[in-house]
Scaffold this motif. Structure first.
Motif, PDB file in Angstrom:
ATOM      1  N   GLY A 188       0.826  -1.205   0.000  1.00  0.00           N
ATOM      2  CA  GLY A 188       0.000   0.000   0.000  1.00  0.00           C
ATOM      3  C   GLY A 188       0.860   1.254   0.000  1.00  0.00           C
ATOM      4  O   GLY A 188       0.593   2.202  -0.747  1.00  0.00           O
ATOM      5  N   VAL A 189       1.915   1.247   0.810  1.00  0.00           N
ATOM      6  CA  VAL A 189       2.822   2.398   0.860  1.00  0.00           C
ATOM      7  C   VAL A 189       3.472   2.609  -0.503  1.00  0.00           C
ATOM      8  O   VAL A 189       3.583   3.741  -0.992  1.00  0.00           O
ATOM      9  CB  VAL A 189       3.896   2.186   1.952  1.00  0.00           C
ATOM     10  N   VAL A 190       3.880   1.513  -1.148  1.00  0.00           N
ATOM     11  CA  VAL A 190       4.490   1.610  -2.481  1.00  0.00           C
ATOM     12  C   VAL A 190       3.543   2.331  -3.438  1.00  0.00           C
ATOM     13  O   VAL A 190       3.938   3.275  -4.136  1.00  0.00           O
ATOM     14  CB  VAL A 190       4.823   0.197  -3.036  1.00  0.00           C
ATOM     15  N   LEU A 191       2.286   1.909  -3.448  1.00  0.00           N
ATOM     16  CA  LEU A 191       1.334   2.499  -4.385  1.00  0.00           C
ATOM     17  C   LEU A 191       1.085   3.970  -4.084  1.00  0.00           C
ATOM     18  O   LEU A 191       1.020   4.793  -4.996  1.00  0.00           O
ATOM     19  CB  LEU A 191       0.015   1.706  -4.352  1.00  0.00           C
ATOM     20  N   VAL A 192       0.953   4.296  -2.804  1.00  0.00           N
ATOM     21  CA  VAL A 192       0.704   5.695  -2.436  1.00  0.00           C
ATOM     22  C   VAL A 192       1.882   6.565  -2.865  1.00  0.00           C
ATOM     23  O   VAL A 192       1.707   7.625  -3.487  1.00  0.00           O
ATOM     24  CB  VAL A 192       0.463   5.817  -0.915  1.00  0.00           C
ATOM     25  N   VAL A 193       3.111   6.097  -2.577  1.00  0.00           N
ATOM     26  CA  VAL A 193       4.297   6.873  -2.943  1.00  0.00           C
ATOM     27  C   VAL A 193       4.372   7.046  -4.458  1.00  0.00           C
ATOM     28  O   VAL A 193       4.620   8.150  -4.961  1.00  0.00           O
ATOM     29  CB  VAL A 193       5.577   6.188  -2.399  1.00  0.00           C
ATOM     30  N   ALA A 194       4.134   5.946  -5.200  1.00  0.00           N
ATOM     31  CA  ALA A 194       4.199   6.030  -6.659  1.00  0.00           C
ATOM     32  C   ALA A 194       3.164   7.012  -7.187  1.00  0.00           C
ATOM     33  O   ALA A 194       3.454   7.841  -8.053  1.00  0.00           O
ATOM     34  CB  ALA A 194       3.984   4.643  -7.265  1.00  0.00           C
ATOM     35  N   LEU A 195       1.957   6.941  -6.638  1.00  0.00           N
ATOM     36  CA  LEU A 195       0.882   7.814  -7.096  1.00  0.00           C
ATOM     37  C   LEU A 195       1.226   9.283  -6.838  1.00  0.00           C
ATOM     38  O   LEU A 195       1.104  10.136  -7.727  1.00  0.00           O
ATOM     39  CB  LEU A 195      -0.420   7.441  -6.375  1.00  0.00           C
ATOM     40  N   LEU A 196       1.685   9.572  -5.627  1.00  0.00           N
ATOM     41  CA  LEU A 196       2.055  10.950  -5.290  1.00  0.00           C
ATOM     42  C   LEU A 196       3.153  11.444  -6.222  1.00  0.00           C
ATOM     43  O   LEU A 196       3.149  12.581  -6.686  1.00  0.00           O
ATOM     44  CB  LEU A 196       2.535  11.031  -3.841  1.00  0.00           C
ATOM     45  N   SER A 197       4.101  10.551  -6.513  1.00  0.00           N
ATOM     46  CA  SER A 197       5.226  10.921  -7.353  1.00  0.00           C
ATOM     47  C   SER A 197       4.761  11.230  -8.781  1.00  0.00           C
ATOM     48  O   SER A 197       5.201  12.204  -9.394  1.00  0.00           O
ATOM     49  CB  SER A 197       6.243   9.781  -7.314  1.00  0.00           C
ATOM     50  N   VAL A 198       3.840  10.418  -9.296  1.00  0.00           N
ATOM     51  CA  VAL A 198       3.325  10.655 -10.650  1.00  0.00           C
ATOM     52  C   VAL A 198       2.511  11.944 -10.697  1.00  0.00           C
ATOM     53  O   VAL A 198       2.538  12.684 -11.681  1.00  0.00           O
ATOM     54  CB  VAL A 198       2.473   9.454 -11.108  1.00  0.00           C
ATOM     55  N   LEU A 199       1.794  12.223  -9.606  1.00  0.00           N
ATOM     56  CA  LEU A 199       0.944  13.420  -9.574  1.00  0.00           C
ATOM     57  C   LEU A 199       1.750  14.707  -9.416  1.00  0.00           C
ATOM     58  O   LEU A 199       1.193  15.797  -9.454  1.00  0.00           O
ATOM     59  CB  LEU A 199      -0.068  13.311  -8.436  1.00  0.00           C
ATOM     60  N   GLY A 200       3.069  14.570  -9.213  1.00  0.00           N
ATOM     61  CA  GLY A 200       3.892  15.771  -9.126  1.00  0.00           C
ATOM     62  C   GLY A 200       3.857  16.456  -7.766  1.00  0.00           C
ATOM     63  O   GLY A 200       4.072  17.663  -7.672  1.00  0.00           O
ATOM     64  N   VAL A 201       3.607  15.691  -6.721  1.00  0.00           N
ATOM     65  CA  VAL A 201       3.673  16.242  -5.368  1.00  0.00           C
ATOM     66  C   VAL A 201       5.143  16.506  -5.036  1.00  0.00           C
ATOM     67  O   VAL A 201       6.014  15.736  -5.450  1.00  0.00           O
ATOM     68  CB  VAL A 201       3.067  15.231  -4.363  1.00  0.00           C
ATOM     69  N   PRO A 202       5.467  17.593  -4.328  1.00  0.00           N
ATOM     70  CA  PRO A 202       6.865  17.855  -3.968  1.00  0.00           C
ATOM     71  C   PRO A 202       7.497  16.660  -3.246  1.00  0.00           C
ATOM     72  O   PRO A 202       6.848  16.004  -2.430  1.00  0.00           O
ATOM     73  CB  PRO A 202       6.773  19.063  -3.035  1.00  0.00           C
TER      74      PRO A 202
END
Lengths: 221, 204
Positions: A188-202
Motif C-alpha cells: 500500500g505504501v508503495v502504491l501511495v508513494v508512486a501515485l504521489l510521485s506521478v501526480l507531481g507532489v513535492p
C-alpha cells in the motif's frame, strides 16, 4: 539494472560468503589466504576514477569496492563493509556517492573521501556534457533514438521495482519473513508513494508521507 | 540562476531516497513545470542519456543544469547534487563505529524499502507518461512490449536492450512517417512541438 544485487547483498545472502572469506583473518592464528595489498589514498582516488569512467550503477560498483578493500587490501572486515553499505543505502542522497564518501572518509580521512567522490563523478559529468554539446538532440533521428532509450530504461526500471517488491517480504529479523498483512501494508505504501510521485507532489511531501506510512506499516502484526 | 540551480539540486539530493528515481519527478516539477527552464520532453531525454552513462546516474542533474544555464548551470548542479552526500556521510562516519550493528539499523532499512520501490515505480510511470504524450501511445506501447519480452525472455545486457529500444523506436517512427507520406519530422509522429531553439544552450 544491478541495484537488485545491492538490495540482496544488504539483506543477508552475501554476508555469509564474506564472513567465510574473512575467517582466516578473524581467527588470528594461521596465515591469511593471500597477502594483503595495501591501498594508498592515491590508489583509492585512482580506483574511483576508473569506476566512474567505466562502471554502471551502484550494484555493479559495490562488489568492486568490496574486492579492493575487503579481499585485496584487507582494510575493512566484511562486516564493516556491510555496515557502511547499509548506512549509505539508509541515508537519503545518491547511494553510490554516499558509499564512496563513507568508505573513503573512513579509511583515508575526509579530504581523500571528497577527492574520491570527485574522481567518481567527473567522468560521467564530462560524458554527459559532451553528449549534450555534440549530439544534436533536437534532430528527429536523435529524438526518436533517445525516446526509445527512455522507454527501454523505464521498462527496465519497472522490472527492477517489481523484483525489489520481493524485498518487502523480508522481516527485520534476518531469515524470517514478514506476515502477509505487513507485506500488504508495505505494498500500500508503495502504491501511495508512486501515485504521489506521478501526480507531481513535492518530493519532501512524498518522502514525509512515505516514511510515515512505512513506519505505520511496520506496526502491522 | 546558477545559485538557484545549486540550491534546487542540493535540496533534491538531500531528500532523494531512491537516488535519481526519486529525484527525476522532482526535477520535472522544479525545472519543467514551475520554472520552464527545460521542457518535459528534454528531461525525459536527459534521463535516458544519464541512464546510459557510466558513474552515478544522478549525473542527470548535470545535464539538466547544462540545458537550463550552460556550463555554469552544469557546475552548479554538479556541486549541488554531490555536496549533501559528502556532508551526510562525513557526519555519519564519525558516529558509525559507535552505533554499528545496532539491531534497529536493519529494522529501519527494511522499513524504508516500500518508499524506495514506490519512488522507482513513480519514476518509471512518469517517463512512460511523458513519452506517450510526446510520441503517441501506439509507438510507446509497441516498444514497451518488445523490450519487456526481449529483456525477460532472453536476459540481454541492459545497455544492449536500451540501444535496441532506441533503434526500434526510430524504425517505427520512420515507418509511420513514410506511410503517412510526411517526413520523419512530422509533429505527432516524432513528438509534440519542437522545443524552442533557445532551449538547447551551447556555451558561447
Amino acid at each position: 539494472m544491478t541495484e537488485l544485487e545491492l538490495w540482496c547483498s544488504s539483506s543477508c545472502t552475501e554476508v555469509d560468503v564474506d564472513t567465510a572469506l574473512e575467517r582466516p583473518r578473524a581467527g588470528h592464528d594461521g596465515p591469511p589466504l593471500c597477502r594483503a595489498r595495501a591501498l594508498s589514498a592515491a590508489g583509492w582516488v585512482w580506483l574511483n576514477l576508473k569506476v566512474g569512467a567505466f562502471s554502471f550503477g551502484t550494484g555493479s560498483v559495490a562488489p568492486i569496492y568490496r574486492r579492493a578493500l575487503v579481499v585485496e587490501a584487507r582494510a575493512l572486515s566484511a562486516e564493516q563493509f556491510q555496515d557502511t553499505l547499509t548506512l549509505a543505502q539508509l541515508l537519503p542522497g545518491p547511494n553510490l556517492v554516499s558509499l564512496t564518501m563513507a568508505l573513503g572518509a573512513r579509511l583515508f580521512g575526509h579530504a581523500t573521501g571528497v577527492a574520491g567522490v570527485v574522481a567518481l563523478c567527473v567522468p560521467g559529468a564530462i560524458w554527459v556534457l559532451l553528449t549534450a554539446w555534440l549530439v544534436p538532440m533536437d534532430s528527429p533521428v536523435a529524438r526518436e533514438l533517445v525516446a526509445g532509450f527512455a522507454v527501454g530504461a523505464a521498462v527496465l526500471l519497472l522490472d527492477l521495482s517489481v523484483q525489489l517488491e520481493q524485498g518487502l517480504r523480508a522481516s527485520h529479523v534476518v531469515g524470517k519473513q514478514a506476515s502477509r498483512r505487513k507485506r500488504g501494508c508495505r505494498q500500500g505504501v508503495v502504491l501511495v508513494v508512486a501515485l504521489l510521485s506521478v501526480l507531481g507532489v513535492p518530493l519532501l511531501g512524498i518522502v514525509a508521507i512515505g516514511l510515515l506510512g512505512a513506519g505505520l506499516a511496520e506496526l502491522a502484526p | 540562476m546558477a545559485f538557484q540551480i545549486f540550491w534546487l539540486c542540493f535540496r533534491t539530493s538531500l531528500i532523494s531516497f531512491a537516488g535519481v528515481y526519486g529525484a527525476m519527478p522532482e526535477y520535472a516539477r522544479l525545472f519543467a513545470v514551475e520554472r520552464s527552464w527545460i521542457t518535459p520532453e528534454q528531461l525525459v531525454q536527459d534521463f535516458a542519456v544519464a541512464q546510459a552513462m557510466p558513474g552515478p546516474n544522478m549525473v542527470l542533474a548535470v545535464m539538466v543544469g547544462y540545458r537550463a544555464a550552460g556550463l555554469g548551470g552544469a557546475a552548479a548542479a554538479f556541486a549541488g547534487t554531490y555536496t549533501p552526500p559528502l556532508l551526510l556521510m562525513s557526519g555519519a562516519v564519525a558516529v558509525l563505529d559507535r552505533y554499528r550493528s545496532v539491531p534497529w539499523v536493519r529494522r529501519v532499512e527494511v522499513a524504508v524499502r516500500p518508499v524506495v520501490v514506490g519512488l522507482m515505480l513513480g519514476a518509471a510511470v512518469t517517463v512512460l507518461r511523458g513519452q506517450v504524450a510526446a510520441s503517441g501511445a501506439l509507438t510507446t506501447a509497441i516498444v514497451v512490449g518488445a523490450v519487456a519480452v526481449v529483456y525477460k525472455r532472453f536476459s540481454f545486457n541492459p545497455l544492449l536492450v536500451l540501444l535496441g529500444a532506441g533503434a526500434l523506436f526510430l524504425a517505427i517512427g520512420e515507418a509511420i512517417a513514410h506511410r503517412s507520406g510526411g517526413s520523419a519530422g512530422t509533429p505527432g509522429v516524432v513528438g509534440g512541438p519542437h522545443p524552442p531553439p533557445l532551449s538547447r544552450h551551447r556555451p558561447e
